[in-house]
Design a protein around this motif. Structure first.
Motif: not given
Length: 295
Positions: A61-77, A79-83, A96-101
């Motif tokens: 996210g951006s500086a406006h975002d926290g630990e949870l994604p903003d569903p308005v900005k996230a589109g279909g992410l 639902e697609a299982g994108v962390p 990054v390496r721990e969560r995204a490899g």
């Protein structure tokens, strides 16, 4: 759907046996020995790439975002299982390496044509991968912004995924033009900042609002004052402009309208709509419905 693999495209990218290259909207040329397969992206960019056929391995996210994604900005992410990894400038290499490899490429946006909006540029360097930054600022038209994301998606392996959505976007624009001509409403786009303060959008500074104006949407002028993209004022000033339709910022960091002008209709507006034909087609369709469904 491509998993962030792709062929190069002219006008910004190349690929094949000679490696992969892409020149972003800062004029920075990124290169890799092979086409990137695992993309980490700012949530807005990642949602657009997903619409265009490229699934990121993770988003931030951006500086406006926290630990949870903003569903308005996230589109279909989701639902697609994108962390989602959290706010970009709070990220470190270990998380990054721990969560995204493994990450092959980072994709961000820019508003000033110089700096990535949501990520510390040095993080990409520590990850040892290229950083591609695409402009979403008002110096570009909406069609230019969307086209550039299409070029990047094509360079990452999405072949022919946007054609139908582009057609839907064109159809949505035609319907919106007709509705705007019949409605004749004054429209005000704003972002709530609290009970005492509101940011009024200057339409020319936002590619999608400028496109709406081209399609016949009649925007109310926020008035003179500082701010290239927003005029910051109070709610009384907004009410005094007497808009017939208020486009309110629907992101989680914005507050709902504190005062609604008498007789005005409300419709959501996401200033960070994913720059894809599918996402903007949905926005135009929703706005058309708001213009048509007058009391």
């Amino acid at each position: 759907m491509a998993d962030a693999t792709g062929t190069g495209m002219s006008g910004g990218a190349s690929g094949g046996t000679g490696g992969w290259e892409f020149t972003d909207d800062r004029g920075a040329a990124s290169s890799a020995a092979r086409r990137p397969e695992r993309v980490l992206a700012y949530v807005r960019a990642g949602a657009a790439l997903l619409d265009l056929g490229v699934r990121p391995v993770a988003v931030y996210g951006s500086a406006h975002d926290g630990e949870l994604p903003d569903p308005v900005k996230a589109g279909g992410l989701a639902e697609a299982g994108v962390p989602y990894l959290g706010a970009g400038r709070a990220l470190d290499e270990a998380r990054v390496r721990e969560r995204a490899g493994r990450v092959d490429l980072v994709v961000d946006v820019t508003y000033d044509g110089k700096s990535p909006y949501a990520l510390d540029e040095e993080l990409a360097g520590r990850l040892g991968v290229p950083l591609v930054t695409l402009s979403v600022g008002g110096e570009h038209t909406l069609s230019e912004v969307v086209a550039r994301f299409g070029e990047l998606a094509g360079a990452l392996g999405a072949a022919g995924t946007a054609g139908a959505a582009t057609g839907r976007m064109g159809d949505a624009e035609a319907a919106l033009r007709a509705a705007a001509g019949q409605a004749g409403l004054g429209v005000l786009a704003l972002s709530g900042a609290g009970p005492e303060q509101v940011h009024l959008a200057r339409p020319h500074a936002w590619p999608e609002l400028a496109r709406l104006a081209e399609l016949g949407v009649r925007f109310v002028d926020p008035g003179p004052g500082p701010g290239a993209s927003w005029l910051t004022t109070d709610w009384e000033h907004a009410v005094g402009l007497a808009p017939g339709l208020v486009l309110f910022d629907s992101r989680a960091n914005a507050v709902p309208p504190q005062v609604v002008p008498p007789g005005a209709r409300l419709a959501p507006w996401n200033p960070e709509t994913p720059p894809s034909p599918a996402a903007y087609a949905r926005f135009f369709q929703n706005l058309t419905a708001a213009l048509e469904n007058q009391p």
